[in-house]
Write a protein that holds these residues in place. Structure first.
Motif, PDB file in Angstrom:
ATOM      1  N   CYS A  54       0.836  -1.204   0.000  1.00  0.00           N
ATOM      2  CA  CYS A  54       0.000   0.000   0.000  1.00  0.00           C
ATOM      3  C   CYS A  54       0.872   1.255   0.000  1.00  0.00           C
ATOM      4  O   CYS A  54       1.889   1.313   0.692  1.00  0.00           O
ATOM      5  N   THR A  55       0.477   2.253  -0.796  1.00  0.00           N
ATOM      6  CA  THR A  55       1.257   3.503  -0.837  1.00  0.00           C
ATOM      7  C   THR A  55       0.552   4.616  -0.054  1.00  0.00           C
ATOM      8  O   THR A  55       0.973   5.764  -0.096  1.00  0.00           O
ATOM      9  N   GLY A  56      -0.520   4.274   0.636  1.00  0.00           N
ATOM     10  CA  GLY A  56      -1.231   5.257   1.467  1.00  0.00           C
ATOM     11  C   GLY A  56      -0.322   5.791   2.570  1.00  0.00           C
ATOM     12  O   GLY A  56       0.606   5.109   2.995  1.00  0.00           O
ATOM     13  N   PRO A 110      -3.871  -1.103   5.067  1.00  0.00           N
ATOM     14  CA  PRO A 110      -4.101  -0.659   3.697  1.00  0.00           C
ATOM     15  C   PRO A 110      -5.114   0.482   3.655  1.00  0.00           C
ATOM     16  O   PRO A 110      -6.036   0.528   4.455  1.00  0.00           O
ATOM     17  N   CYS A 111      -4.909   1.375   2.666  1.00  0.00           N
ATOM     18  CA  CYS A 111      -5.795   2.535   2.555  1.00  0.00           C
ATOM     19  C   CYS A 111      -7.052   2.180   1.758  1.00  0.00           C
ATOM     20  O   CYS A 111      -8.048   2.880   1.810  1.00  0.00           O
ATOM     21  N   ASN A 112      -6.970   1.096   1.015  1.00  0.00           N
ATOM     22  CA  ASN A 112      -8.070   0.650   0.143  1.00  0.00           C
ATOM     23  C   ASN A 112      -8.383   1.636  -0.984  1.00  0.00           C
ATOM     24  O   ASN A 112      -9.415   1.535  -1.633  1.00  0.00           O
ATOM     25  N   LYS A 113      -7.479   2.599  -1.192  1.00  0.00           N
ATOM     26  CA  LYS A 113      -7.734   3.616  -2.226  1.00  0.00           C
ATOM     27  C   LYS A 113      -6.618   3.694  -3.254  1.00  0.00           C
ATOM     28  O   LYS A 113      -6.844   4.096  -4.386  1.00  0.00           O
ATOM     29  N   CYS A 114      -5.400   3.362  -2.831  1.00  0.00           N
ATOM     30  CA  CYS A 114      -4.274   3.526  -3.764  1.00  0.00           C
ATOM     31  C   CYS A 114      -4.355   2.482  -4.879  1.00  0.00           C
ATOM     32  O   CYS A 114      -5.105   1.512  -4.794  1.00  0.00           O
ATOM     33  N   CYS A 150      -3.733  -1.113  -3.646  1.00  0.00           N
ATOM     34  CA  CYS A 150      -4.869  -1.709  -2.917  1.00  0.00           C
ATOM     35  C   CYS A 150      -5.983  -2.109  -3.884  1.00  0.00           C
ATOM     36  O   CYS A 150      -6.563  -3.188  -3.768  1.00  0.00           O
TER      37      CYS A 150
HETATM   38 ZN   LIG Z   1      -3.411   1.444  -0.318  1.00  0.00          ZN
END
Ligand SMILES: [Zn+2]
Length: 338
Positions: free
Chosen positions: A54-56, A61-65, A68
């Motif tokens: 994840c790169t959040g 995990p950010c679930n947006k990057c 993810c």
């Molecule tokens: Zn992420």
């Protein structure tokens, strides 16, 4: 930065151990998750893959990057799940090792999750061993197994071992109420029958056959107490038709009598598994004393053990039912032996 293992049911110890190693940046190149089927090994492994790539910024995990989203969609090029029914042969392991030598396409880590790692044969385990000795810095291998004893000690010793255990049924119960939107009574019943294994509880929830078998077993236990011998022996057909589930059936029977025992001893319905059958439990418990219940459980356990010997199936069930009847009817006829 917050690491988030939400969605994993229980397994606090395992999750904490992983979180700590992630927070301290002590990422192992090889993990071994060991525990029985249904405890969430694969979910936790995937969650680890999410966090690693994840790169959040403030929550992983950010679930947006991008990473993810790709992992959630099952199409991240650096995350591989090896899942097959048969033996994991050396060709497959060589392929993994070959791929692993190439740097990640886009992620920080290449993560390989090998399900049922105990299916690797000797050659496969030997081949993997070399990689476990000198893994590339970006590689993380996660082996999942229900039978750690099938793996070479040399393989195990190169992995960080994370053990998963059945949960307290209360944890499963709360999970079912919250996530499966079922009422407390049903959640309590499923959580107890699941033996603390979340996957099993979910499987039972959606399995009408399980509910049917439970109904039928309660009916049979009722007939044993209230009907004539002919009506009892007629029930053998049910056992024969559901022979494949006989372990579960014995489990259901033992559970029923344990409920009676608990209620007889405590007069408290809080300890009952079949919580939706309070009236029948009350009725039965009034008629069967604790000593008899113990005898009945013993008879069922004996029939269960007989499954592993050469005793004929039908005869085994017949003798069990007759012996339970004998205990219930206060008779002096004596029990039958096989
Ligand atoms: Zn992420």
């Amino acid at each position: 930065m917050k690491i988030n293992f939400e969605g994993i049911v229980g397994q606090e110890q395992a999750v904490e151990k992983l979180k700590r190693s992630l927070e301290n940046n002590q990422i192992s190149h090889a993990y071994l998750f060991e525990g029985e089927k249904g405890l969430g090994k694969k979910d936790i492994a995937l969650r680890l893959a999410f966090v690693l790539n994840c790169t959040g910024d403030d929550r992983k995990p950010c679930n947006k990057c991008n990473s993810c989203i790709k992992i959630a969609g099952g199409n991240h090029p650096d995350i591989k799940i090896i899942e097959n029914d048969g033996i994991i042969r050396i060709g497959e392991i060589r392929k993994i090792i070959g791929e692993m030598q190439l740097k990640p396409h886009e992620g920080r880590y290449k993560v390989y999750i090998i399900c049922d790692a105990d299916r690797m044969n000797m050659e496969s385990q030997n081949a993997l061993l070399k990689t476990l000795e000198e893994p590339p810095s970006y590689a993380v291998l996660i082996l999942l197994t229900t039978k750690g004893y099938s793996l070479f000690p040399t393989v195990i010793s190169r992995c960080q071992v994370i053990k998963l255990y059945p949960e307290n049924p209360e944890v499963i119960k709360h999970y079912l109420i919250k996530n499966k939107k079922i009422d407390e009574e049903q959640a309590h019943m499923l959580a107890t029958f699941s033996g603390g294994v979340v996957g099993r509880a979910v499987e039972l929830l959606d399995n009408p056959d399980f509910y049917y078998r439970r109904e039928k077993i309660i009916e049979i236990c009722d007939k044993l107490l209230t009907s004539n011998l002919f009506a009892v022996l007629e029930q053998i057909v049910f056992f024969e038709e559901h022979r494949l589930y006989i372990e579960e059936i014995f489990g259901l029977m033992i559970n029923w009598y344990r409920d009676l025992f608990m209620y007889s001893e405590t007069r408290n319905m809080d300890f009952i598994t079949n919580i939706d059958r309070k009236e029948e439990i009350d009725f039965h418990a009034a008629k069967i004393d604790s000593a008899k219940i113990r005898d009945i459980v013993f008879i069922i356990e004996k029939a269960k053990n007989n499954l592993r010997s050469n005793v004929q199936f039908r005869l085994n069930i017949e003798v069990m039912l007759l012996n339970i009847r004998e205990v219930l009817s206060d008779g002096n006829g004596g029990r039958s032996e096989i």
